[in-house]
Write a protein that holds these residues in place. Structure first.
Motif, PDB file in Angstrom:
ATOM      1  N   GLU B 332      11.344  -9.594  -9.175  1.00  0.00           N
ATOM      2  CA  GLU B 332      10.194  -8.809  -8.735  1.00  0.00           C
ATOM      3  C   GLU B 332       9.085  -9.729  -8.227  1.00  0.00           C
ATOM      4  OE1 GLU B 332      10.681  -7.157 -12.708  1.00  0.00           O
ATOM      5  OE2 GLU B 332       9.772  -5.321 -11.894  1.00  0.00           O
ATOM      6  N   SER B 334       4.933  -9.657  -6.662  1.00  0.00           N
ATOM      7  CA  SER B 334       3.703  -9.031  -6.187  1.00  0.00           C
ATOM      8  C   SER B 334       2.797 -10.149  -5.690  1.00  0.00           C
ATOM      9  CB  SER B 334       3.028  -8.239  -7.299  1.00  0.00           C
ATOM     10  OG  SER B 334       2.649  -9.094  -8.352  1.00  0.00           O
ATOM     11  N   LEU B 359      11.941 -11.069  -1.417  1.00  0.00           N
ATOM     12  CA  LEU B 359      13.257 -10.453  -1.633  1.00  0.00           C
ATOM     13  C   LEU B 359      13.106  -9.114  -2.332  1.00  0.00           C
ATOM     14  CD1 LEU B 359      15.278 -13.548  -2.867  1.00  0.00           C
ATOM     15  CD2 LEU B 359      15.005 -12.672  -0.553  1.00  0.00           C
ATOM     16  N   GLU B 361      11.585  -5.636  -1.907  1.00  0.00           N
ATOM     17  CA  GLU B 361      11.046  -4.801  -0.834  1.00  0.00           C
ATOM     18  C   GLU B 361       9.766  -4.073  -1.202  1.00  0.00           C
ATOM     19  OE1 GLU B 361      13.828  -2.429   1.506  1.00  0.00           O
ATOM     20  OE2 GLU B 361      15.370  -2.996   0.083  1.00  0.00           O
ATOM     21  N   THR B 362       9.526  -3.905  -2.493  1.00  0.00           N
ATOM     22  CA  THR B 362       8.333  -3.157  -2.873  1.00  0.00           C
ATOM     23  C   THR B 362       7.064  -3.844  -2.382  1.00  0.00           C
ATOM     24  OG1 THR B 362       8.013  -4.236  -5.039  1.00  0.00           O
ATOM     25  CG2 THR B 362       9.522  -2.370  -4.958  1.00  0.00           C
ATOM     26  N   SER B 365       5.161  -2.800   1.758  1.00  0.00           N
ATOM     27  CA  SER B 365       4.056  -1.878   2.060  1.00  0.00           C
ATOM     28  C   SER B 365       2.906  -2.009   1.076  1.00  0.00           C
ATOM     29  CB  SER B 365       4.553  -0.422   2.104  1.00  0.00           C
ATOM     30  OG  SER B 365       4.824   0.078   0.810  1.00  0.00           O
ATOM     31  N   ARG B 366       3.198  -2.516  -0.116  1.00  0.00           N
ATOM     32  CA  ARG B 366       2.157  -2.545  -1.148  1.00  0.00           C
ATOM     33  C   ARG B 366       1.310  -3.803  -1.083  1.00  0.00           C
ATOM     34  NH1 ARG B 366       5.115  -3.023  -6.172  1.00  0.00           N
ATOM     35  NH2 ARG B 366       4.916  -5.214  -5.641  1.00  0.00           N
ATOM     36  N   LEU B 387      17.790  -9.308   2.670  1.00  0.00           N
ATOM     37  CA  LEU B 387      17.109  -8.259   3.429  1.00  0.00           C
ATOM     38  C   LEU B 387      17.147  -8.531   4.939  1.00  0.00           C
ATOM     39  CD1 LEU B 387      13.987  -7.824   1.134  1.00  0.00           C
ATOM     40  CD2 LEU B 387      16.087  -6.468   1.129  1.00  0.00           C
ATOM     41  N   ALA B 392      17.804  -2.982   6.265  1.00  0.00           N
ATOM     42  CA  ALA B 392      16.651  -3.578   5.586  1.00  0.00           C
ATOM     43  C   ALA B 392      15.574  -3.963   6.587  1.00  0.00           C
ATOM     44  CB  ALA B 392      17.089  -4.794   4.771  1.00  0.00           C
ATOM     45  N   ARG B 395      13.829  -0.852   7.470  1.00  0.00           N
ATOM     46  CA  ARG B 395      12.913  -0.454   6.391  1.00  0.00           C
ATOM     47  C   ARG B 395      11.655  -1.317   6.408  1.00  0.00           C
ATOM     48  NH1 ARG B 395      17.777  -0.359   3.379  1.00  0.00           N
ATOM     49  NH2 ARG B 395      17.257  -2.188   2.136  1.00  0.00           N
ATOM     50  N   ALA B 399       7.968  -0.128   6.920  1.00  0.00           N
ATOM     51  CA  ALA B 399       7.051  -0.301   5.792  1.00  0.00           C
ATOM     52  C   ALA B 399       5.790  -1.067   6.169  1.00  0.00           C
ATOM     53  CB  ALA B 399       7.763  -1.025   4.644  1.00  0.00           C
TER      54      ALA B 399
END
Lengths: 469, 469, 469
Positions: B332, B334, B359, B361-362, B365-366, B387, B392, B395, B399
């Motif tokens: 994950e 951020s 890697l 994808e969240t 856009s965030r 990706l 991907a 996306r 995104a």
């Protein structure tokens, strides 16, 4: 070059099988009145009904959706009028030229859709913005703004807004709302929204002063947590008397927490003395949000939760230009555990309604839709800020519908400061919903008569239901 | 059976409305030169220009994209030549047969697209790989590899690569780059990239030895943090002299942190003695990344950040075969809070540029698009590893575009060790961008002339801008 | 109004280019037998073969997929028969009317697809459910249920289920399975699944009693961790003797952890005395899951992991109605680090197989597909609960295929308690896979003969491979 026009099928599915259905569905909703239950239009604008000053200070400077991408493209915010007070015509024109010169930076963004709708549909611009056309576009809009038909109330009527909520501080006396409501020449329904965030941020430097002022305005001492609760109840009642239908909440997380009253009082007292730790401060803030939910269950104000924003990410920009200039950034959000204390207590209470928003798309299918698919009090909020865009709205519908259907969604929320973008924002939503429903029909997942009923319900029924209109 | 050919419309939208537009847009970019600002091709390959040994050691063994799915399918890595040194022809053929026998395992993957492009377009293979055709395919490629037109430099010219960056250790003397640049018979532009990761991982067992060696090479003692900084500055200058345009960074998270110099020195001293705790070690690593950003703001090397990989997840595989054999796995990620210290200081510095990859994808856009939509220094990196594949990539565009547009993206990055896949990777990107833009045109969100300008800019303008070419 | 019928192209792509291919692919799989390797159908239902009581207690009351959205719409669970024991006809009809009245709440959900398939294809209903048609629909189904052709075994045959796994407690004697297997008049293959969750939740109040009972049934004292391991091994052997092919695991996270045996024994002893802290309890639970993996590597039971559910989120509902009534909610899930201890040890063991599921879509492309694309033991599980829906299944295929292909997926898992929905659920999966593959063919990413082979393999080969059938 031919006149710049907007294609009637904008945003409808390109696939011919779905497009025909989408057109028919969109025809059912395109001319319905606008219900806007959450946004940031200033009441005074409608009360005073003064002509707008110029294209830049109406459409560019105050809209951080527009300025942030110019800033990223290398144009300082000051060049766009941000924080500069009233603009000279020369400054307004120079800012406007930046916008038109960077028009391609907006390709593929919703700002592009909104602005072109405003320019063409509202102001009758007939050339695409560019370095070459910047002055002509400016002149066209400036000329319109001098006409009576382009004053705030005239546009309010033309936009066919049947309900508009503003966003207001609990200490606001709501005099502007009262005056507008009392004005026989204005027939629109404009109501305040209770937004108490700052009074829950107990570790913020200004918090003690803020709650003292809250106490004064409410006529209730806020030197204890019980006093804080009583003052909040009093101000909420004041808002309800002025027509409010909802209370809006935005903290870094949507945590709720049940504290013993004694613990709450102790932390509250510490916070008043400026001696509260991070963990205690967070606990009290979350408990305060639970109290707000309890008040909503009592007074019926729909609760809207807009969490997970890192405000003023770039301190030098904040120090030079202040808040709300495009430097707020999204954070990760989860709801399932955060809301549990609240939903344990009020999740099935008949008078309680809460609408959940997120800037973190992962919460759509994982948290929000599953919660709204079980709790009768929970509604899926429309895609918010950064996600209020065509592809994101499609992802949102695709992510939430399979778990929560359409009936558990709140209806569209524009959440905007940009008055002239309101019709374009609602129009975008209606086009996208028509397209989404048409996709279900084209795949034989829904009959067209059902889709038609849902399309209208999303515009008329859902906001009425979620906001108790 | 007819000859195996590749359809000209591969990866273009199947929808007829969009496909026509997509074809026209793709025609504008398909033959433009390749700019590859980040990758892992060995410089020595181009310097020496030796013929490639065989199909297996060129296309299969060193490419963990290819070997990992065979490993998952039950073929031991040793059977594919991994870690086996030079292969006998028998071993090379046996490995190749595994690939062809498992051809269906690649259905729906980008490896399939790249390999088929390489086989057909580069090597002229005319039969689809299978157990039956394995030897014939092998023979076809092996025959080509013996021809002068299939040596590294000939392929480099044929691939029309106008700019190629390699990835290099700070202690590298860059002699191969110097020799290649000095070779009058090679006219390509091949530059190094500064990749200092290991010198920031202060808790790694080899770190103390690594920084000692860094100090030797730089001629600056690295027994203090200040020395480390000076040594880094010296090596970065060496890389710049050899044409480097960027520095690449990959740690488990993209954290940055401002430490007092005294704290940094203390932790650094602890680390040299091997007595550093996890929290301190992480803090110093993040502070070191902030220092790298400060250096980038000073020397203009674009910073690329590739975070969130658990390297060598399976220790037995690492012990038997070493690193980079397909056992690295995503974590994950951020960015919003992690980069704040860096962007507070350098986010609006004119000389600073940073490109963000993920890697997870969240973060698209965030985190990444909202950051790149405000900070002039931040660019959205192309989809990376796992990706870098058609769906991907779509996306990703969907995104990030609505928040950051096209102009805030970096251009395509192939990031590959697989030399022969470079044209296929860039071709995939051009086809997908043409398709994405065509979708916007088909929905009347963009005019075709605008889409055409953007399609070319994504190939030519964006990498030049993000990497200061 | 014409009779209510279902369109043959339901869920196939609307795009004409892809639809033709999709139809041909779907034709290859639509009539293949159903393999259901994980679900919750009660064995006794098939053993006893009693007629179903009424439409409500068959299709509505026990299915939390159906009841939760009615609950969200304001219908109390008691009104739907939940927790009310056998229903009177009046109560059954009233509950059924709620379902039909709220039919539009299911628009766009998979429940709508499953129910309409059941009503039309299984029960021959010819009118769309609504307040007006509720009684007629009820009557039609009730009449069918009285016929011999609608008893459980007759439907089992008609549904063409070639393999069905139930879910069972380790202390279950599996007498019903034995009786069914011994019944010469029933030729289906129905096997148990080992589901030991409760015996790993060492901090749960009932845990000590549960493991005591486990020890009694196994004939092995469970007063030590070693005893617990031996008892588990014994019960797993019992399940294998009765045909089990897998063990299912669902905890709040998928953590695995290697503990020293002494530490495991110490924590185990603490837990038996009710004196275990959260951290220790979590550590032991994760170690127990690692032990389960070790047992799976030994006995060959495929391990399925279904993590990340907050069970019984709304305590008042749990207290009134019990578990499994729609109040379970998803949590964030990551796998890469959690599974590392397990995969370090067993990831490449020939006898070990693990299938990974998630309710958090972020794990699809970030964790699950990359793991399954490297480890020969790891399979990508089909979309589960909340995500077992058309758009989510498409997102899943798009998210995992590019990294793991098709061959590393497990085949469809229906995981349902709703017996009559089994054909509809598998049919949905086959339609969507046909559509997904057709999309690849339409974009020239795959040849149709390859797509055809994969379509059949997903129904026949993958479940056989992942579950060792």
């Amino acid at each position: 070059m031919d006149a710049w026009t907007l294609h009637p099928d904008r945003l409808l599915p390109a696939d011919p099988a779905a497009r025909g259905v989408a057109r028919r569905l969109y025809d059912l909703t395109r001319d319905l009145p606008i219900v806007s239950p959450h946004g940031h239009v200033p009441t005074a604008m409608l009360l005073d009904d003064e002509p707008f000053a110029d294209p830049t200070s109406l459409l560019l400077t105050p809209d951080h959706y527009v300025t942030r991408l110019l800033h990223a493209s290398g144009v300082p915010l000051a060049e766009l009028g941000v924080g500069q007070g009233p603009l000279s015509e020369a400054d307004a024109r120079r800012a406007w030229r930046h916008l038109c010169t960077h028009w391609s930076a907006y390709a593929g963004t919703p700002v592009r859709f909104w602005l072109e709708s405003e320019l063409v549909d509202v102001f009758g611009v007939t050339v695409r913005p560019s370095a070459e056309t910047a002055d002509a576009v400016y002149d066209t809009i400036a000329a319109r703004l001098a006409e009576p038909g382009f004053r705030p109330r005239a546009l309010f009527d033309r936009f066919d807004i049947s309900f508009l909520a503003t966003t207001d501080d609990p200490v606001d006396d709501l005099a502007a709302h009262a005056a507008l409501a009392a004005d026989p020449s204005f027939t629109g329904r404009v109501v305040p929204t209770f937004r108490p965030d700052r009074y829950l941020e107990v570790t913020a430097p200004a918090w003690a002063d803020d709650v003292a002022r809250l106490g004064e305005v409410a006529g209730v001492p806020t030197d204890t947590f019980s006093g804080w609760v009583a003052a909040m109840e009093s101000r909420r009642a004041h808002f309800k008397e002025h027509g409010a239908v909802s209370a809006d909440h935005s903290h870094v997380d949507p945590g709720t927490l049940d504290l013993d009253r004694a613990d709450a009082e102790r932390i509250y007292a510490d916070a008043l003395r400026g001696h509260v730790g991070t963990a205690d401060g967070t606990a009290l803030r979350r408990h305060m949000l639970l109290e707000q939910a309890r008040m909503s269950a009592d007074d019926g104000l729909t609760m809207t939760i807009h969490p997970g924003v890192r405000r003023n990410h770039h301190t030098p920009t904040f120090e030079q230009y202040g808040a709300d200039v495009g430097a707020d950034l999204p954070l990760e959000v989860s709801y399932t555990d955060h809301l549990r204390p609240m939903l344990e207590r009020f999740g099935t209470s008949p008078g309680f309604t809460v609408v959940l928003f997120t800037l973190d798309e992962t919460a759509f299918s994982r948290d929000i839709a599953p919660l709204a698919g079980f709790y009768p009090s929970v509604y899926v909020g429309a895609p918010w800020w950064f996600l209020d865009a065509p592809d994101a709205i499609r992802r949102w519908r695709a992510a939430v519908t399979e778990t929560a259907g359409f009936s558990r969604t709140s209806g569209f929320i524009d959440d905007t400061r940009a008055f002239c973008s309101i019709p374009a924002r609602h129009d975008m939503s209606r086009r996208l919903d028509a397209g989404f429903l048409a996709g279900l029909v084209a795949e034989h997942r829904l009959d067209e008569d059902e889709a038609a009923e849902i399309a209208v319900d999303l515009v008329v029924g859902r906001p009425a239901k979620a906001f108790g209109l």
